[in-house]
Design a protein around this motif. Sequence first.
Motif, short mmCIF file in Angstrom:
data_model
loop_
_atom_site.label_atom_id
_atom_site.label_comp_id
_atom_site.label_asym_id
_atom_site.label_seq_id
_atom_site.Cartn_x
_atom_site.Cartn_y
_atom_site.Cartn_z
N ASP B 215 0.85 -1.20 0.00
CA ASP B 215 0.00 0.00 0.00
C ASP B 215 0.88 1.24 0.00
O ASP B 215 1.76 1.37 0.85
N SER B 217 1.10 5.46 -0.06
CA SER B 217 0.41 6.73 0.19
C SER B 217 1.24 7.86 -0.36
O SER B 217 2.38 8.07 0.08
N SER B 220 -2.30 13.52 -3.78
CA SER B 220 -3.09 13.77 -4.97
C SER B 220 -2.84 15.19 -5.46
O SER B 220 -2.84 16.12 -4.66
N ALA B 234 1.64 8.14 -5.97
CA ALA B 234 1.50 6.76 -5.47
C ALA B 234 1.31 5.78 -6.63
O ALA B 234 1.80 4.65 -6.58
N ASN B 275 -3.21 9.57 -5.05
CA ASN B 275 -2.65 9.71 -3.71
C ASN B 275 -2.53 8.38 -3.01
O ASN B 275 -1.89 8.26 -1.98
N SER B 276 -3.15 7.36 -3.58
CA SER B 276 -3.11 6.06 -2.93
C SER B 276 -3.10 4.96 -3.98
O SER B 276 -3.76 5.06 -5.01
N SER B 278 -2.56 0.46 -4.30
CA SER B 278 -2.30 -0.85 -3.69
C SER B 278 -2.02 -1.85 -4.80
O SER B 278 -2.74 -1.86 -5.81
N VAL B 311 7.10 8.93 -0.68
CA VAL B 311 5.80 8.32 -0.38
C VAL B 311 5.96 7.38 0.81
O VAL B 311 7.08 6.98 1.16
N GLN B 312 4.84 7.06 1.43
CA GLN B 312 4.83 6.06 2.51
C GLN B 312 4.46 4.73 1.90
O GLN B 312 3.49 4.66 1.13
#
Lengths: 406, 406
Positions: B215, B217, B220, B234, B275-276, B278, B311-312
């Motif tokens: 995942d 993060s 955006s 992301a 922004n995200s 997976s 990013v995380q």
Amino acid sequence: MEIDIERLTGRLQQLAQCGALDGGGVSRIALSEADKQGRDLVVSWMRELGLEVSIDQLGNVIATRAGTVHAQPILIGSHIDTVATGGNYDGNLGVLAGLEVIACLNDAGIETERAIAVGFFTNEEGVRYTPDMMGSMTHQGHLDIQQMLDTIGFDGSHLGQQLEQIGYAGQLECGSQRVHSFLELHIEQGPVLEQQGITIGVVEGVQGISWSQIDISGVSNHAGTTPMHLRRDAGYVAMAIATFVRELALKMGGDQVATVGSIELKPNLINVIANSASISVDLRNTDQQLLHCAEQQLAAYIKKIAASEKVQINCKELVRFAPVDFDPQLLNLVEQTALAQGHSVLRMPSGAGHDAQSFAPNCPTAMIFVPSVAGISHNITEHTETADIEAGANVLLRVVLQLASG
Amino acid sequence: MEIDIERLTGRLQQLAQCGALDGGGVSRIALSEADKQGRDLVVSWMRELGLEVSIDQLGNVIATRAGTVHAQPILIGSHIDTVATGGNYDGNLGVLAGLEVIACLNDAGIETERAIAVGFFTNEEGVRYTPDMMGSMTHQGHLDIQQMLDTIGFDGSHLGQQLEQIGYAGQLECGSQRVHSFLELHIEQGPVLEQQGITIGVVEGVQGISWSQIDISGVSNHAGTTPMHLRRDAGYVAMAIATFVRELALKMGGDQVATVGSIELKPNLINVIANSASISVDLRNTDQQLLHCAEQQLAAYIKKIAASEKVQINCKELVRFAPVDFDPQLLNLVEQTALAQGHSVLRMPSGAGHDAQSFAPNCPTAMIFVPSVAGISHNITEHTETADIEAGANVLLRVVLQLASG
């Protein structure tokens, strides 16, 4: 003479009540009930300021303050429709700063040679009806009025009927009205001004946009039992194209940007090689040649990877706008005016489309950007600092004054 | 003595009627009404063949033909549950070929020293209840019986209650039954045998599996207004990891496979930087050290790209099975038997999990693969040529005969 920042921010806040969302932000989609409320409010302000309000067939509203000579007006404009979860500044600032310019002139009892008009254009966002920038594009003769009125929205609504329902199906012909010049004050909607600590962006033009959809057909197979060399993996190809596009933008440098923002794999399962993948590719550049070069390099890569990975690839152009250049003389005027007021200035492109680009082919056109906090827009957290709004509106006022008497 | 291919394919076709789909294929999800019908049919055949049928607490069915000496039986087995749109061979072939072996022995009036048993195990596919290979894993003591009976399915059903409802909640304790040896005939579910024109795959083991969810993060932003160097994209990072994973598998070579079969971006729009994101990553290798090495290289890349793209990234292990090795002596016996019958033979790993791997730690275990047309399985078009079924079943028969008298 300076603009009254409290009056301007007060109007921004009042307009933000039309379609306000719980928790902040606003939803004022074109020709919705909230849009009607917003339009009614802005028109009431136009009338209070003594302007002559005209509404055209497509619901574009232009309010004029007469000049002392008979000549085409200077038009200040933007839009007041928003995306579904929009902010308080995108579009609205350009319209309400225009009204603030008028209010200042009224307060000071100043007459100008040229007339000054303030307008807002229907359906800039293109959320409900395609295309975006519909009102200004039709107003400047780039789109056919009847075709626009016949547009069916994503919600099944008929644009012409919806205009009548909210009371904005005007009588004035829409299609090729000319003005002396066009000015639009807008939030940047990007992070550049804030990152560089600059107050005023002098927008040299709008990036050309190339949108395409790339559909890849491969073969679905078991992720465990299929050796790498026997795969025809549509998902891998999609993601390889996305990383290529990124590297391409970095290699080209300059204003080139490239984004793969959407992807869909089928069957989209952890242990199944995808047989089908679709991605969108968004390429933008201010230079037509360079944008074309980016498109060609993408096409060459797609041809190469289709052969090497034994997949079928289908490319569909979704949108193609050539870059737009604003007027060099008007840009110089904006830049000199901003510098004279003591502001830091950056010449920059706009990465987003704006109503101003509809006017650029027909009359001297310029845009003024003010910073967006964290570069965020099209979002309920969209924000621009009051000091920046004040700076931008004062630059607009001074530019208009010079144009109107020049 | 040879197997009766018409009897075997006749049974395969009859079993395929239980849960048959319009247009072909079969849906016989574990403990469904169709599964009950399939079980009843296979059990009726077991009884017709004079076997002693046992049903354990988890619904595993084992039918035994007595031997002349008192000793643990040779067990031939697989499963008869399918995925939602499955084919006629996956699992079924291993069970019905076992019954065909018994029928041949009966027809020929042959008694064996060791007992021979044929079994099918509950919920191999893991479609409705997690984990897959549940029946054989519990039977061989790797999973807790009470925990399995308490499993709640994706459809909200209670496994224990569902077993009772279809009449397969047996009395026999399930948990650590030992057998002399285990044999499973199965379709390859991959393209290797067909591609190489080989009839019999001697399965050396099952690839270790490492599944993870990654995942990401980011932030955006507008695809037009955000310069490349200010992005925290992301979606790009997800797709870069996917292409890295592919290159890693190619670089490692050997049995290493790597697949990113699923991805989700948010907001997944053409003109918005995600922004995200997976993705799933599926890594497999027959060698535990190499699989671990692949995992470590992935982790190192993730650490590097998280830092460079700001990013995380969060990684979650979903599944981790160590590779399983089958019994070298039994593999030799299968290989020599197949060669003696004039078949082409390939030693190969299994990329998919099978009931046989539950037995491998406890007793000599081997698997025999026959080709899957176009490598397709878990699909209504799953097919294996009759000649290949016949070849595989005859190898199974000869191997069983040698083991049972050895």
